[in-house]
Design an enzyme around this catalytic site. Sequence first.
Site, short mmCIF file in Angstrom:
data_model
loop_
_atom_site.label_atom_id
_atom_site.label_comp_id
_atom_site.label_asym_id
_atom_site.label_seq_id
_atom_site.Cartn_x
_atom_site.Cartn_y
_atom_site.Cartn_z
N LEU A 19 0.78 -1.21 -0.15
CA LEU A 19 0.07 -0.11 -0.03
C LEU A 19 0.67 1.28 -0.13
CD1 LEU A 19 -3.05 -1.05 2.55
CD2 LEU A 19 -2.87 -1.32 -0.02
N GLY A 53 -0.51 2.21 -3.52
CA GLY A 53 -1.56 1.50 -3.74
C GLY A 53 -3.06 1.97 -2.79
N THR A 74 8.49 -2.47 -19.18
CA THR A 74 7.96 -1.21 -20.05
C THR A 74 8.66 -0.83 -21.19
OG1 THR A 74 8.01 1.14 -19.27
CG2 THR A 74 9.58 -0.14 -18.10
N TYR A 86 14.44 4.00 -13.57
CA TYR A 86 13.31 3.22 -13.52
C TYR A 86 13.36 2.29 -14.62
CZ TYR A 86 8.86 1.94 -15.00
OH TYR A 86 7.34 1.49 -15.46
N HIS A 93 0.73 10.92 -14.84
CA HIS A 93 0.10 10.39 -16.31
C HIS A 93 -0.79 11.56 -17.12
CE1 HIS A 93 1.30 6.60 -14.35
NE2 HIS A 93 1.86 6.55 -15.30
N LEU A 94 -0.68 11.77 -18.33
CA LEU A 94 -1.13 12.62 -19.05
C LEU A 94 -2.95 12.54 -18.82
CD1 LEU A 94 -1.06 15.25 -21.00
CD2 LEU A 94 -1.37 13.38 -22.97
N PHE A 153 5.36 19.35 -21.73
CA PHE A 153 6.86 19.55 -21.73
C PHE A 153 7.36 19.27 -23.04
CE2 PHE A 153 5.40 17.87 -17.42
CZ PHE A 153 5.54 19.14 -16.79
N ARG A 193 11.48 18.11 -20.97
CA ARG A 193 12.12 17.43 -19.70
C ARG A 193 13.01 16.42 -20.32
NH1 ARG A 193 6.77 14.59 -16.82
NH2 ARG A 193 6.75 13.71 -18.83
N1 LIG Z 1 0.90 2.72 -15.72
C1 LIG Z 1 1.88 2.93 -16.80
O1 LIG Z 1 1.31 3.18 -17.74
C2 LIG Z 1 2.87 1.83 -16.78
C3 LIG Z 1 3.60 1.61 -18.23
C4 LIG Z 1 4.62 0.64 -18.18
C5 LIG Z 1 4.96 -0.24 -17.00
N2 LIG Z 1 4.14 -0.07 -15.72
C6 LIG Z 1 4.53 -0.95 -14.75
O2 LIG Z 1 3.42 -1.59 -14.41
C7 LIG Z 1 3.16 -1.73 -12.99
C8 LIG Z 1 1.96 -1.56 -12.30
O3 LIG Z 1 1.86 0.17 -12.83
P1 LIG Z 1 0.72 1.01 -12.11
O4 LIG Z 1 0.61 2.11 -12.78
O5 LIG Z 1 -0.30 0.20 -11.96
O6 LIG Z 1 1.50 1.59 -10.80
P2 LIG Z 1 0.72 1.67 -9.10
O7 LIG Z 1 1.72 2.40 -8.47
O8 LIG Z 1 -0.63 2.27 -9.42
O9 LIG Z 1 0.75 0.07 -8.59
C9 LIG Z 1 2.06 -0.29 -8.04
C10 LIG Z 1 1.49 -1.12 -6.69
O10 LIG Z 1 2.55 -1.72 -6.09
C11 LIG Z 1 2.67 -1.62 -4.90
N3 LIG Z 1 4.06 -2.04 -4.39
C12 LIG Z 1 5.37 -1.21 -4.84
N4 LIG Z 1 6.25 -1.69 -4.39
C13 LIG Z 1 5.90 -2.64 -3.50
C14 LIG Z 1 6.59 -3.53 -2.64
N5 LIG Z 1 7.96 -3.42 -2.38
N6 LIG Z 1 5.90 -4.44 -2.01
C15 LIG Z 1 4.55 -4.76 -2.20
N7 LIG Z 1 3.95 -3.94 -2.94
C16 LIG Z 1 4.57 -2.71 -3.50
C17 LIG Z 1 2.19 -0.04 -4.64
O11 LIG Z 1 1.74 -0.23 -3.31
C18 LIG Z 1 1.23 -0.18 -5.80
O12 LIG Z 1 -0.34 -0.53 -5.46
C19 LIG Z 1 4.40 -1.11 -12.36
O13 LIG Z 1 5.35 -2.38 -12.38
C20 LIG Z 1 4.92 -0.28 -13.48
O14 LIG Z 1 6.31 -0.03 -13.72
C21 LIG Z 1 3.21 0.80 -15.80
#
Ligand SMILES: NC(=O)c1ccc[n+]([C@@H]2O[C@H](COP(=O)([O-])OP(=O)(O)OC[C@H]3O[C@@H](n4cnc5c(N)ncnc54)[C@H](O)[C@@H]3O)[C@@H](O)[C@H]2O)c1
Length: 328
Positions: A33, A36, A117, A141, A187-188, A206, A280
Amino acid sequence: MAILVTGGAGYIGSVTTELLRARGEQVVVLDNLSRGHRGAVAEGVPFYEGNIGDRELVTRICREHDLDACVHFAAFAYVGESVAQPALYYENNVEQGVRLLGALLSCGVRRLVFSSTCATYGEPQRIPIDEAHPQRPTNPYGWSKLFMERIMTDYDHAYDLKFVALRYFNASGALPERGEHHEPETHLIPLVLKAALGGIEHVSVFGGDYDTRDGTCVRDYIHVEDLAEAHALALDYLRGGGPSTAVNLGNGQGYSVLEVVEAARRVTGREIKVEVQARRPGDPSHLVADAARARGLLGWQPRRPDLEAIIGSAWEWHTARPRGYSAD
Ligand SMILES: NC(=O)c1ccc[n+]([C@@H]2O[C@H](COP(=O)([O-])OP(=O)(O)OC[C@H]3O[C@@H](n4cnc5c(N)ncnc54)[C@H](O)[C@@H]3O)[C@@H](O)[C@H]2O)c1
């Protein structure tokens, strides 16, 4: 048998959890959390609050549920934060990720779907980007995700870990009950909708001098439900004995920042102010996927590729829940 979803209280993880359950899968969520929301996890889903790097906890989850696979979303995912605090990213995404892999393997869980990603590609040498494109991330990242891909490849050779690395482009859109709520939001689409709702004065753009149609960056937006569907298909692929692989997930259609804002104006009927600022560092001008492999290998077919439909689904969620999950 059950599937462990790490990061299931986050944006993409919560949508995927819902979709997997709708397919009749048993799902268990592990999330600390940190980024999240407890309210994003549906009632009735076994939920463990803790770190992916907590071997004892992961082993206990394996014991309490008959795990057959893991869908690993949990990570930190802000490019700028990763540049300012690389240690945070290598510790959370890589160090803890390696501990998760170790705990899963020690329990005999050898199938993993990994959130990778397009940031692993870095500055594109050609558009659209296919999986064979060189991977040269431009920020910690992206490196943290590429290191995990490398580590999983070695674990496959040595320990028979089978994985699908799904390289997402820009996740967007919402389900009626599950949407995007990041703090801070970078995010946009959610930012544009926040501006439409009056929550922010304007959207910062940006760079207005890129070599693109209108000078602003071009990205490939993919509906989160289509993304979630690809995870279910990747699990089917691994259960069918498929070898480890990496797959791009995008629509293959690029939209500039200003085109997204214009589409959002049409969808919302609201005024959305933009302010063009300096570029950026590290933002590539175009990021557009060649997702032919996802179609061919996984049988994936995006069902909601239309940009206005994607924005419309997010608009419904943001107008119904202007404070996101904070109201829960
Ligand atoms: N959102 C995008 O457009 C996008 C694009 C490419 C890749 N990703 C990848 O997809 C995944 C999910 O992205 P999202 O946008 O849903 O992110 P988000 O931040 O909404 O969800 C990530 C979740 O992981 C939990 N978390 C993080 N580190 C943790 C840990 N050490 N132990 C337990 N829980 C942990 C956080 O509390 C969160 O609920 C990520 O790995 C991100 O890198 C997302």
